[in-house]
Motif scaffolding. Structure first.
Motif, PDB file in Angstrom:
ATOM      1  N   ARG A   2      -7.150  23.627 -12.507  1.00 29.71           N
ATOM      2  CA  ARG A   2      -7.356  24.131 -11.153  1.00 29.71           C
ATOM      3  C   ARG A   2      -7.295  23.033 -10.096  1.00 29.71           C
ATOM      4  O   ARG A   2      -7.234  23.332  -8.908  1.00 29.71           O
ATOM      5  N   VAL A   3      -7.311  21.776 -10.502  1.00 33.75           N
ATOM      6  CA  VAL A   3      -7.191  20.662  -9.562  1.00 33.75           C
ATOM      7  C   VAL A   3      -5.722  20.548  -9.161  1.00 33.75           C
ATOM      8  O   VAL A   3      -4.880  20.131  -9.956  1.00 33.75           O
ATOM      9  N   GLU A   4      -5.411  20.927  -7.946  1.00 35.21           N
ATOM     10  CA  GLU A   4      -4.026  20.968  -7.483  1.00 35.21           C
ATOM     11  C   GLU A   4      -3.635  19.767  -6.639  1.00 35.21           C
ATOM     12  O   GLU A   4      -2.447  19.552  -6.386  1.00 35.21           O
ATOM     13  N   ARG A   5      -4.604  18.982  -6.164  1.00 37.00           N
ATOM     14  CA  ARG A   5      -4.294  17.787  -5.374  1.00 37.00           C
ATOM     15  C   ARG A   5      -5.500  16.863  -5.397  1.00 37.00           C
ATOM     16  O   ARG A   5      -6.645  17.316  -5.519  1.00 37.00           O
ATOM     17  N   VAL A   6      -5.211  15.575  -5.294  1.00 33.81           N
ATOM     18  CA  VAL A   6      -6.267  14.571  -5.291  1.00 33.81           C
ATOM     19  C   VAL A   6      -6.027  13.607  -4.134  1.00 33.81           C
ATOM     20  O   VAL A   6      -4.895  13.410  -3.685  1.00 33.81           O
ATOM     21  N   GLN A   7      -7.107  13.040  -3.653  1.00 35.23           N
ATOM     22  CA  GLN A   7      -7.051  12.061  -2.577  1.00 35.23           C
ATOM     23  C   GLN A   7      -7.270  10.674  -3.159  1.00 35.23           C
ATOM     24  O   GLN A   7      -8.198  10.452  -3.939  1.00 35.23           O
ATOM     25  N   VAL A   8      -6.411   9.736  -2.766  1.00 34.16           N
ATOM     26  CA  VAL A   8      -6.467   8.358  -3.255  1.00 34.16           C
ATOM     27  C   VAL A   8      -6.692   7.442  -2.063  1.00 34.16           C
ATOM     28  O   VAL A   8      -5.939   7.493  -1.074  1.00 34.16           O
ATOM     29  N   LYS A   9      -7.718   6.619  -2.155  1.00 31.98           N
ATOM     30  CA  LYS A   9      -8.013   5.660  -1.097  1.00 31.98           C
ATOM     31  C   LYS A   9      -8.162   4.280  -1.711  1.00 31.98           C
ATOM     32  O   LYS A   9      -8.927   4.089  -2.658  1.00 31.98           O
ATOM     33  N   LEU A  10      -7.427   3.312  -1.171  1.00 33.69           N
ATOM     34  CA  LEU A  10      -7.467   1.932  -1.629  1.00 33.69           C
ATOM     35  C   LEU A  10      -7.778   1.039  -0.440  1.00 33.69           C
ATOM     36  O   LEU A  10      -7.211   1.217   0.641  1.00 33.69           O
ATOM     37  N   GLU A  11      -8.659   0.056  -0.645  1.00 31.76           N
ATOM     38  CA  GLU A  11      -9.003  -0.880   0.418  1.00 31.76           C
ATOM     39  C   GLU A  11      -9.501  -2.177  -0.187  1.00 31.76           C
ATOM     40  O   GLU A  11      -9.858  -2.237  -1.370  1.00 31.76           O
ATOM     41  N   THR A  12      -9.533  -3.214   0.632  1.00 33.74           N
ATOM     42  CA  THR A  12     -10.035  -4.522   0.234  1.00 33.74           C
ATOM     43  C   THR A  12     -11.090  -4.968   1.239  1.00 33.74           C
ATOM     44  O   THR A  12     -11.439  -4.236   2.165  1.00 33.74           O
ATOM     45  N   GLU A  13     -11.555  -6.187   1.074  1.00 37.91           N
ATOM     46  CA  GLU A  13     -12.537  -6.748   1.989  1.00 37.91           C
ATOM     47  C   GLU A  13     -11.876  -7.509   3.133  1.00 37.91           C
ATOM     48  O   GLU A  13     -12.541  -8.288   3.815  1.00 37.91           O
ATOM     49  N   GLY A  14     -10.594  -7.306   3.326  1.00 42.98           N
ATOM     50  CA  GLY A  14      -9.856  -7.989   4.382  1.00 42.98           C
ATOM     51  C   GLY A  14      -8.674  -8.770   3.868  1.00 42.98           C
ATOM     52  O   GLY A  14      -7.861  -9.272   4.662  1.00 42.98           O
ATOM     53  N   ARG A  15      -8.541  -8.869   2.556  1.00 42.65           N
ATOM     54  CA  ARG A  15      -7.421  -9.586   1.955  1.00 42.65           C
ATOM     55  C   ARG A  15      -6.226  -8.656   1.793  1.00 42.65           C
ATOM     56  O   ARG A  15      -6.351  -7.434   1.885  1.00 42.65           O
TER      57      ARG A  15
END
Length: 295
Positions: free
Chosen positions: A88-101
């Motif tokens: 039933r999971v048709e879409r997922v959200q992906v978030k990527l981040e760093t500490e400023g690098r």
């Protein structure tokens, strides 16, 4: 006859010594809730807060209230995967981040053995100021999201992957056709803090290059996208555009037989007061205080 009756009486008197006494104050009845005050006998009491009175019917989408994705640290030259077994999971959200690098990563959708219907490569100059935030369509599960940090070990990043329940893919508006091998640019005002970008096709493969430029030949963010079906799995993302002089360039890297349509619209717009104040420099009080403290 008298002998048999006497024998039965003697046996009954002997077995009375082994009879277990009934515990005082205890009952052998099954545990049951007492009726709530004001409710009639035989009616169900109102459910407690946070407890559903009836289970969800088969096929209903689960509800998610106030649940945040766990932040996972992905070190340089390492791989992390998130598996979603629920179809039933048709879409997922992906978030990527760093500490400023800087941020260098590969994001892939795995569906079955040796099947990668979606591939995304991301480069960001500053992963804190301009994080990667996109939605990956995952129809017909189970699916797995793979995030690989292709940077060196001095450049770790934080990853969040969360399923999105219900709803439909991002619709967008004002779609413009970009033919194969062509490009289109979208300049934005300094008041625009972030931009919503949606790319899709009529069912053909999607190959595109997205660049966030700020100044001449100054690439702040570069995203390369491959999707085997641009209608079934369109690409949508939120691009942070702080400061002035931001231009988004979308390049269709496919041949001329594979056009795509793009929608690039402002998502968050700042207030005029945030940008109207001047930035003091030179011999300002703050600068003089900093200079004096260093000596």
């Amino acid at each position: 006859m008298k002998i048999a009756a006497a024998a039965l009486l003697a046996f009954a008197a002997h077995t009375q010594g082994f009879t277990l006494p009934s515990p005082s104050g205890q009952s052998t009845a099954l545990f049951s809730f007492a009726p709530s005050p004001g409710s009639a006998q035989g009616t169900m009491a109102p459910p407690r807060p946070g407890v559903a009175s009836n289970p969800a019917p088969p096929g209903a989408k689960p509800m998610r209230v106030g649940k945040a994705a766990k932040v996972v640290k992905v070190q340089g030259n390492s791989l992390k995967t998130w598996g979603f077994l629920d179809p039933r999971v048709e879409r997922v959200q992906v978030k990527l981040e760093t500490e400023g690098r800087p941020l260098n990563a590969d994001v892939e959708l795995w569906q079955g053995p040796d099947n990668t219907p979606v591939k995304v490569r991301v480069y960001i100059e500053n992963g804190s100021k301009r994080p990667f935030n996109a939605v990956v369509e995952t129809p017909r599960g189970p699916n797995t999201i793979a995030v690989r940090n292709i940077g060196q070990m001095e450049f770790p990043m934080d990853a969040q992957v969360l399923s999105i329940d219900g709803g439909a893919p991002a619709q967008g508006n004002d779609f413009r056709t970009i033919q194969g091998g062509a490009l289109r640019t979208y300049p934005f005002d300094p008041l625009v803090d972030s931009v919503e970008l949606i790319l899709k096709t009529d069912g053909r493969p999607l190959n595109a290059l997205i660049e966030l430029l700020q100044g001449p030949n100054n690439k702040k963010k570069v995203i390369e996208i491959y999707t085997e079906d641009g209608l079934d799995r369109p690409f949508s993302a939120i691009l942070e555009t702080p400061g002035s002089g931001n231009v988004i360039r979308v390049v269709n890297t496919s041949p001329v037989e594979f056009p795509l349509v793009a929608s690039v619209q402002p998502y968050e717009v700042g207030k005029v007061g945030d940008y109207g104040e001047p930035v003091l420099g030179g011999d300002s009080d703050a600068a003089m205080a900093t200079t004096v403290s260093q000596w």
